[in-house]
Write a protein that holds these residues in place. Structure first.
Motif, PDB file in Angstrom:
ATOM      1  N   ARG A  65       1.985   3.341   1.411  1.00 38.63           N
ATOM      2  CA  ARG A  65       1.903   3.527  -0.044  1.00 38.63           C
ATOM      3  C   ARG A  65       0.644   4.317  -0.400  1.00 38.63           C
ATOM      4  O   ARG A  65       0.684   5.248  -1.211  1.00 38.63           O
ATOM      5  CB  ARG A  65       1.911   2.176  -0.753  1.00 38.63           C
ATOM      6  CG  ARG A  65       1.964   2.302  -2.276  1.00 38.63           C
ATOM      7  CD  ARG A  65       2.070   0.945  -2.946  1.00 38.63           C
ATOM      8  NE  ARG A  65       3.362   0.328  -2.700  1.00 38.63           N
ATOM      9  CZ  ARG A  65       3.561  -0.736  -1.931  1.00 38.63           C
ATOM     10  NH1 ARG A  65       2.538  -1.304  -1.312  1.00 38.63           N
ATOM     11  NH2 ARG A  65       4.765  -1.226  -1.767  1.00 38.63           N
ATOM     12  N   LYS A  66      -0.483   3.962   0.205  1.00 39.50           N
ATOM     13  CA  LYS A  66      -1.726   4.707  -0.046  1.00 39.50           C
ATOM     14  C   LYS A  66      -1.577   6.162   0.399  1.00 39.50           C
ATOM     15  O   LYS A  66      -2.060   7.079  -0.271  1.00 39.50           O
ATOM     16  CB  LYS A  66      -2.893   4.046   0.697  1.00 39.50           C
ATOM     17  CG  LYS A  66      -3.347   2.729   0.102  1.00 39.50           C
ATOM     18  CD  LYS A  66      -4.511   2.137   0.907  1.00 39.50           C
ATOM     19  CE  LYS A  66      -4.975   0.825   0.311  1.00 39.50           C
ATOM     20  NZ  LYS A  66      -6.065   0.207   1.124  1.00 39.50           N
ATOM     21  N   GLY A  67      -0.899   6.356   1.537  1.00 35.87           N
ATOM     22  CA  GLY A  67      -0.694   7.705   2.029  1.00 35.87           C
ATOM     23  C   GLY A  67       0.133   8.546   1.081  1.00 35.87           C
ATOM     24  O   GLY A  67      -0.206   9.704   0.792  1.00 35.87           O
ATOM     25  N   TRP A  68       1.232   7.993   0.572  1.00 37.27           N
ATOM     26  CA  TRP A  68       2.090   8.742  -0.345  1.00 37.27           C
ATOM     27  C   TRP A  68       1.391   9.015  -1.676  1.00 37.27           C
ATOM     28  O   TRP A  68       1.602  10.067  -2.295  1.00 37.27           O
ATOM     29  CB  TRP A  68       3.396   7.991  -0.585  1.00 37.27           C
ATOM     30  CG  TRP A  68       4.524   8.462   0.277  1.00 37.27           C
ATOM     31  CD1 TRP A  68       5.244   7.725   1.170  1.00 37.27           C
ATOM     32  CD2 TRP A  68       5.082   9.781   0.338  1.00 37.27           C
ATOM     33  NE1 TRP A  68       6.205   8.498   1.780  1.00 37.27           N
ATOM     34  CE2 TRP A  68       6.132   9.767   1.283  1.00 37.27           C
ATOM     35  CE3 TRP A  68       4.791  10.981  -0.322  1.00 37.27           C
ATOM     36  CZ2 TRP A  68       6.891  10.899   1.592  1.00 37.27           C
ATOM     37  CZ3 TRP A  68       5.545  12.118  -0.019  1.00 37.27           C
ATOM     38  CH2 TRP A  68       6.585  12.059   0.928  1.00 37.27           C
ATOM     39  N   LEU A  69       0.567   8.082  -2.113  1.00 34.99           N
ATOM     40  CA  LEU A  69      -0.093   8.271  -3.402  1.00 34.99           C
ATOM     41  C   LEU A  69      -1.143   9.383  -3.365  1.00 34.99           C
ATOM     42  O   LEU A  69      -1.611   9.837  -4.408  1.00 34.99           O
ATOM     43  CB  LEU A  69      -0.704   6.955  -3.882  1.00 34.99           C
ATOM     44  CG  LEU A  69       0.337   5.885  -4.245  1.00 34.99           C
ATOM     45  CD1 LEU A  69      -0.337   4.585  -4.672  1.00 34.99           C
ATOM     46  CD2 LEU A  69       1.275   6.381  -5.352  1.00 34.99           C
ATOM     47  N   LYS A  70      -1.488   9.845  -2.161  1.00 30.36           N
ATOM     48  CA  LYS A  70      -2.345  11.033  -2.057  1.00 30.36           C
ATOM     49  C   LYS A  70      -1.549  12.304  -2.347  1.00 30.36           C
ATOM     50  O   LYS A  70      -2.104  13.302  -2.805  1.00 30.36           O
ATOM     51  CB  LYS A  70      -2.950  11.131  -0.647  1.00 30.36           C
ATOM     52  CG  LYS A  70      -3.925  10.022  -0.299  1.00 30.36           C
ATOM     53  CD  LYS A  70      -4.397  10.157   1.143  1.00 30.36           C
ATOM     54  CE  LYS A  70      -5.324   9.011   1.540  1.00 30.36           C
ATOM     55  NZ  LYS A  70      -5.732   9.109   2.973  1.00 30.36           N
ATOM     56  N   HIS A  71      -0.256  12.268  -2.053  1.00 24.34           N
ATOM     57  CA  HIS A  71       0.591  13.459  -2.212  1.00 24.34           C
ATOM     58  C   HIS A  71       1.366  13.467  -3.524  1.00 24.34           C
ATOM     59  O   HIS A  71       1.607  14.531  -4.096  1.00 24.34           O
ATOM     60  CB  HIS A  71       1.601  13.539  -1.061  1.00 24.34           C
ATOM     61  CG  HIS A  71       0.992  13.541   0.296  1.00 24.34           C
ATOM     62  ND1 HIS A  71       0.167  14.551   0.740  1.00 24.34           N
ATOM     63  CD2 HIS A  71       1.113  12.652   1.335  1.00 24.34           C
ATOM     64  CE1 HIS A  71      -0.203  14.294   1.987  1.00 24.34           C
ATOM     65  NE2 HIS A  71       0.351  13.148   2.362  1.00 24.34           N
ATOM     66  N   LYS A  72       1.761  12.294  -3.997  1.00 22.75           N
ATOM     67  CA  LYS A  72       2.693  12.219  -5.126  1.00 22.75           C
ATOM     68  C   LYS A  72       2.197  12.921  -6.393  1.00 22.75           C
ATOM     69  O   LYS A  72       2.964  13.668  -7.020  1.00 22.75           O
ATOM     70  CB  LYS A  72       3.023  10.753  -5.423  1.00 22.75           C
ATOM     71  CG  LYS A  72       4.045  10.584  -6.544  1.00 22.75           C
ATOM     72  CD  LYS A  72       4.320   9.111  -6.803  1.00 22.75           C
ATOM     73  CE  LYS A  72       5.292   8.925  -7.952  1.00 22.75           C
ATOM     74  NZ  LYS A  72       5.543   7.485  -8.230  1.00 22.75           N
ATOM     75  N   PRO A  73       0.936  12.731  -6.823  1.00 26.65           N
ATOM     76  CA  PRO A  73       0.499  13.405  -8.051  1.00 26.65           C
ATOM     77  C   PRO A  73       0.600  14.931  -7.965  1.00 26.65           C
ATOM     78  O   PRO A  73       0.968  15.594  -8.941  1.00 26.65           O
ATOM     79  CB  PRO A  73      -0.963  12.946  -8.204  1.00 26.65           C
ATOM     80  CG  PRO A  73      -1.041  11.664  -7.449  1.00 26.65           C
ATOM     81  CD  PRO A  73      -0.119  11.835  -6.283  1.00 26.65           C
ATOM     82  N   THR A  74       0.289  15.479  -6.793  1.00 26.76           N
ATOM     83  CA  THR A  74       0.371  16.932  -6.617  1.00 26.76           C
ATOM     84  C   THR A  74       1.821  17.401  -6.691  1.00 26.76           C
ATOM     85  O   THR A  74       2.131  18.434  -7.295  1.00 26.76           O
ATOM     86  CB  THR A  74      -0.230  17.334  -5.255  1.00 26.76           C
ATOM     87  OG1 THR A  74      -1.559  16.838  -5.178  1.00 26.76           O
ATOM     88  CG2 THR A  74      -0.235  18.851  -5.096  1.00 26.76           C
ATOM     89  N   ILE A  75       2.708  16.638  -6.070  1.00 26.97           N
ATOM     90  CA  ILE A  75       4.129  16.985  -6.103  1.00 26.97           C
ATOM     91  C   ILE A  75       4.657  16.930  -7.539  1.00 26.97           C
ATOM     92  O   ILE A  75       5.366  17.830  -7.999  1.00 26.97           O
ATOM     93  CB  ILE A  75       4.936  16.031  -5.193  1.00 26.97           C
ATOM     94  CG1 ILE A  75       4.487  16.182  -3.740  1.00 26.97           C
ATOM     95  CG2 ILE A  75       6.436  16.297  -5.315  1.00 26.97           C
ATOM     96  CD1 ILE A  75       5.040  15.103  -2.811  1.00 26.97           C
ATOM     97  N   LYS A  76       4.300  15.877  -8.259  1.00 27.80           N
ATOM     98  CA  LYS A  76       4.780  15.730  -9.639  1.00 27.80           C
ATOM     99  C   LYS A  76       4.226  16.835 -10.537  1.00 27.80           C
ATOM    100  O   LYS A  76       4.958  17.397 -11.362  1.00 27.80           O
ATOM    101  CB  LYS A  76       4.399  14.361 -10.194  1.00 27.80           C
ATOM    102  CG  LYS A  76       4.998  14.109 -11.579  1.00 27.80           C
ATOM    103  CD  LYS A  76       4.743  12.700 -12.065  1.00 27.80           C
ATOM    104  CE  LYS A  76       5.436  12.478 -13.404  1.00 27.80           C
ATOM    105  NZ  LYS A  76       5.205  11.102 -13.920  1.00 27.80           N
ATOM    106  N   SER A  77       2.957  17.162 -10.380  1.00 28.19           N
ATOM    107  CA  SER A  77       2.373  18.210 -11.213  1.00 28.19           C
ATOM    108  C   SER A  77       3.006  19.559 -10.912  1.00 28.19           C
ATOM    109  O   SER A  77       3.124  20.420 -11.803  1.00 28.19           O
ATOM    110  CB  SER A  77       0.856  18.278 -11.027  1.00 28.19           C
ATOM    111  OG  SER A  77       0.519  18.688  -9.713  1.00 28.19           O
ATOM    112  N   PHE A  78       3.431  19.751  -9.664  1.00 29.29           N
ATOM    113  CA  PHE A  78       4.118  20.994  -9.306  1.00 29.29           C
ATOM    114  C   PHE A  78       5.466  21.073 -10.022  1.00 29.29           C
ATOM    115  O   PHE A  78       5.859  22.135 -10.529  1.00 29.29           O
ATOM    116  CB  PHE A  78       4.311  21.065  -7.790  1.00 29.29           C
ATOM    117  CG  PHE A  78       4.565  22.450  -7.267  1.00 29.29           C
ATOM    118  CD1 PHE A  78       3.523  23.347  -7.096  1.00 29.29           C
ATOM    119  CD2 PHE A  78       5.848  22.858  -6.950  1.00 29.29           C
ATOM    120  CE1 PHE A  78       3.751  24.636  -6.626  1.00 29.29           C
ATOM    121  CE2 PHE A  78       6.088  24.134  -6.475  1.00 29.29           C
ATOM    122  CZ  PHE A  78       5.043  25.029  -6.307  1.00 29.29           C
ATOM    123  N   SER A  79       6.161  19.961 -10.096  1.00 28.49           N
ATOM    124  CA  SER A  79       7.410  19.909 -10.853  1.00 28.49           C
ATOM    125  C   SER A  79       7.173  20.235 -12.325  1.00 28.49           C
ATOM    126  O   SER A  79       7.930  21.004 -12.939  1.00 28.49           O
ATOM    127  CB  SER A  79       8.040  18.516 -10.727  1.00 28.49           C
ATOM    128  OG  SER A  79       9.080  18.334 -11.659  1.00 28.49           O
TER     129      SER A  79
END
Length: 336
Positions: free
Chosen positions: A224-238
Motif C-alpha cells: 500500500r505504501k509502495g502504490w501510494l508513491k505512484h498513485k498521485p502521479t498517475i491520477k494527476s496525469f489523468s
C-alpha cells in the motif's frame, strides 16, 4: 393524478438516463493466444470470476531489435496469433457478453524487450514504419469488422516512439479512418509520462508493473505504501489529459520479491510464493478498483490461458492467477 403520474414518469426517465450513463469498470484478463479454437468451456472460467473484458493478442514477429520487417498472420503461427483466430476468439467472447480489446503485439526473437526496437538507418526506419502500418491496420480493420470495444495501437515500443513521434501521430489518423471504437496505447510503466500522443486517444494505457515493495514476501501494508508513491502521479496525469487511466496489463508473479520488479519474467525465478502474489494483488484492487471510472477505467490481468484446468496451480511461479489462491481474490473484486 395526471400531474403525479407525469412527475413519476419524468423521474423514472431521468433515473434510467442517469443509470445508462454509468461507466462500467473494466474487469479484464489478457487472454493468451493458443494453437486451438475456443468455445464456451474455455470462456466459462472467465464468467466464473466475473470478467467482463478480454484482451485478445495477435502477434507479429521481428528477428532482432534492429531488424525492420514484421512477419505476421502467417500459417506458421499459432491459430490464436492470426487474424482467423482473433475472429474466432472475439466472436465467442461476445456471444458470452464479454467485451473485447484487440491488442496486436510484437515479439522479438529470444524475448528481447520491444522497447529497444531501434533502426540503424533511415532506410530501415522507413521499412519498419511501412511494415508496422500494414500490421496494425490489418488488425484495426478486423477490430472494426468485429466491433471490438477497444483497439490498442501498440505495446511497450518506447524507442520506436521516441525516435519517430510524427509517424505515430499520422498512424493514429490512419487508424481512425478504418476503426471507430475506443483507442489506447499500452505504455510501459516508466514510459507513459513521455508518450507524445495521448490527446487523440481515448484511454491512457499503462502496463502497470510499478515497483511497490522490496520485501521477499511483500506485506499488504508495504505494498500500500509502495502504490501510494505512484498513485498521485498517475491520477494527476489523468487529470492533465482529462482521460481515464487503463491498466492495459497488470499483475504479479507468484514468486519471492514479486513487488520489487514486477515486470520480470525470467525463467530462473522458480521459487513459488503464493502469499506474495496474493498480497500484491489485494493492494492493487484496494488502491485502484474503488476509484471513479472517470479517471481509472480498470485493467487487464496478465495473464489468462484458455485451458483453465491445466493452467497455473499452486506449483506455478508465473503471472497467471488461475487455480491459485489469488483467483478467489480476483473473483471477489470483479464481482463488485
Amino acid at each position: 393524478m395526471k400531474i403525479i403520474f407525469r412527475m413519476s414518469l419524468f423521474l423514472l426517465v431521468c433515473s434510467c438516463a442517469m443509470t445508462s450513463h454509468k461507466t462500467e469498470k473494466i474487469n479484464g484478463v489478457s487472454f493468451v493466444a493458443s494453437r486451438d479454437t475456443i468455445n464456451d468451456v474455455h470462456i466459462k472460467p472467465l464468467l466464473n470470476i466475473h470478467a467482463n473484458y478480454a484482451a485478445i493478442m495477435p502477434f507479429g514477429f521481428i528477428r532482432e531489435l534492429s531488424h525492420p520487417e514484421i512477419v505476421f498472420n502467417t500459417e506458421r503461427q499459432w491459430f490464436g496469433e492470426r487474424a482467423v483466430g482473433v475472429k474466432q476468439y472475439a466472436e465467442n467472447m461476445k456471444k458470452n457478453q464479454i467485451k473485447v480489446m484487440l491488442k496486436p503485439q510484437i515479439w522479438v526473437s529470444r524475448g528481447a524487450f520491444t522497447g529497444g526496437i531501434k533502426m540503424t538507418s533511415e532506410a530501415d526506419w522507413q521499412v519498419l514504419e511501412d511494415s508496422y502500418t500494414s500490421f496494425i491496420l490489418t488488425y484495426a480493420k478486423l477490430a472494426q469488422e468485429l466491433q471490438t470495444e477497444i483497439f490498442c495501437i501498440g505495446t511497450e515500443l518506447e524507442s520506436f516512439i521516441d525516435e519517430r513521434p510524427e509517424y505515430w501521430k499520422q498512424l493514429i489518423v490512419n487508424i481512425k479512418k478504418v476503426y471507430k471504437g475506443k483507442l489506447t496505447y499500452a505504455a510501459n510503466w516508466n514510459e507513459y509520462d513521455r508518450t507524445p500522443f495521448w490527446d487523440p486517444l481515448d484511454y491512457i494505457g499503462i502496463d502497470a508493473y510499478f515497483p511497490v515493495s522490496d520485501e521477499k514476501t511483500p506485506t499488504v501494508e508495504a505494498c500500500r505504501k509502495g502504490w501510494l508513491k505512484h498513485k498521485p502521479t498517475i491520477k494527476s496525469f489523468s487529470e492533465r489529459y482529462k482521460k481515464p487511466i487503463l491498466f492495459t496489463e497488470v499483475g504479479y508473479r507468484s514468486v519471492d520479491f514479486s513487488g520489487k520488479e514486477p515486470w520480470r519474467s525470467d525463467r530462473d525465478m522458480t521459487v513459488v510464493n503464493l502469499e506474495a502474489q496474493t498480497n500484491t494483488m489485494q493492494v492493487l484492487f484496494e488502491v485502484f478498483w474503488n476509484e471513479d471510472e472517470d479517471w481509472f477505467a480498470g485493467g487487464f490481468l496478465w495473464k489468462w490461458f484458455h485451458n483453465h484446468k491445466e493452467a497455473g496451480g499452486e506449483n506455478d511461479s508465473r503471472f497467471t492467477p488461475q487455480n491459485k489462491p489469488v483467483e478467489t481474490l480476483v473473483k471477489a473484486h470483479y464481482s463488485k
